[in-house]
Design an enzyme around this catalytic site. Sequence first.
Site, PDB file in Angstrom:
ATOM      1  N   THR A  59       0.813  -1.217   0.000  1.00  0.00           N
ATOM      2  CA  THR A  59       0.000   0.000   0.000  1.00  0.00           C
ATOM      3  C   THR A  59       0.839   1.256   0.000  1.00  0.00           C
ATOM      4  O   THR A  59       0.452   2.272  -0.577  1.00  0.00           O
ATOM      5  CB  THR A  59      -0.943  -0.007   1.216  1.00  0.00           C
ATOM      6  OG1 THR A  59      -1.831  -1.121   1.122  1.00  0.00           O
ATOM      7  CG2 THR A  59      -1.773   1.274   1.280  1.00  0.00           C
ATOM      8  N   THR A 113       1.043  -4.211   4.289  1.00  0.00           N
ATOM      9  CA  THR A 113       0.697  -4.486   5.684  1.00  0.00           C
ATOM     10  C   THR A 113       0.011  -5.833   5.894  1.00  0.00           C
ATOM     11  O   THR A 113      -0.026  -6.331   7.020  1.00  0.00           O
ATOM     12  CB  THR A 113      -0.214  -3.378   6.245  1.00  0.00           C
ATOM     13  OG1 THR A 113      -1.401  -3.285   5.439  1.00  0.00           O
ATOM     14  CG2 THR A 113       0.510  -2.037   6.245  1.00  0.00           C
ATOM     15  N   ASP A 114      -0.515  -6.455   4.833  1.00  0.00           N
ATOM     16  CA  ASP A 114      -1.259  -7.700   5.025  1.00  0.00           C
ATOM     17  C   ASP A 114      -0.405  -8.805   5.619  1.00  0.00           C
ATOM     18  O   ASP A 114      -0.866  -9.563   6.480  1.00  0.00           O
ATOM     19  CB  ASP A 114      -1.867  -8.171   3.702  1.00  0.00           C
ATOM     20  CG  ASP A 114      -3.095  -7.382   3.308  1.00  0.00           C
ATOM     21  OD1 ASP A 114      -3.630  -6.656   4.174  1.00  0.00           O
ATOM     22  OD2 ASP A 114      -3.535  -7.500   2.151  1.00  0.00           O
ATOM     23  N   SER A 151       1.433  -7.479  -0.718  1.00  0.00           N
ATOM     24  CA  SER A 151       2.032  -8.420   0.234  1.00  0.00           C
ATOM     25  C   SER A 151       1.197  -9.686   0.412  1.00  0.00           C
ATOM     26  O   SER A 151       1.700 -10.686   0.919  1.00  0.00           O
ATOM     27  CB  SER A 151       2.264  -7.749   1.587  1.00  0.00           C
ATOM     28  OG  SER A 151       1.052  -7.505   2.267  1.00  0.00           O
TER      29      SER A 151
END
Length: 334
Positions: A20, A98-99, A65
């Site tokens: 992101t 961030t995942d 990610s």
Amino acid sequence: MTTAADSPRPRIALLATGGTIAGVGTGEGAAYRAAVAPVGELIAVVPGLARLADVRAEQLMQIDSADFTDERLLALARRVAALCARDDVDGVVITHGTDTLEESAYFLHLVVPSRKPVVLTGAMRPATALAADGPANLLHAVAVAAHPSSAGRGVLVVMNEEIHSARDVAKVHTLRLDAFASPHGALGGVVEGAPRWWRALARPHTADSAFDIGRIDALPLVGLVASHGNMRREPYDAWVAAGARAIVHAGFGGGTVPAYLRDAFIGLRARGVLLVRASRVGAGPVIRNATFDDDGCGSVAADDQNAPRARLLAALALTRTQDAGEVQAMFLSY
């Protein structure tokens, strides 16, 4: 990697992997494309970086990610370890979606044998958002990686002015800027542009870890099954059929196993598959033999590791031993 003139400033290698923080959208909403902006554009909007460090950037990957596989994770770890081994690198910063940021951070925390600072950061809003958080997160991540007090603390995650240990941190919200939290609290914060520490990590990591990316060619397949009412044994059997050598059971509460699955779990071990009991709760330890006969089943209690991190630790443990007791000792150690 791009080069920069010699400088007394700390020399920070910046590895970009997408996510992101490199995303592009049309507004403030959740609709955007991750992993679009190249690392040069990320740096260009943070002019303060040049005052903090001699930043040398490399676009290692450009992916969402969610698309991280074990193979990509191994490639990331090998590159980070190679950079940390260089005399002209004082620390490493990684921009990451961030995942799965918490998973990559934890893996690096266990396999990169260096005391140099390694810091991961990302963003909850794309680079084109009016109030994008990526630039500030990147600035703070470099500030932490460049500071001498950050050495030897293991792999760190810097988000929203907080510094978390890779051992504990997890993404706990889908949208908010304070989406990352640790059940034992942050290690510190970024205060007036520098790290300020509140606690230290007791468990072994990085240079003190028994795992070393230089000795790992591949990771054994480890499955994960989340608990819910009316569970079935078929997902576990499917993982076995796919070649899994261990399965993480993200159980209710303290890792509870439904009575109707207990015989199936005992059968898994008889087939040579290791069962690791974790919890779907998100915080708190899973106690060995408390709600399930781990001794009788030959299963492992995950202690306070969440299910995604338990998957990684189980995979690393299986590169060293097949013995459930030895794997249990690793979970209680790390």
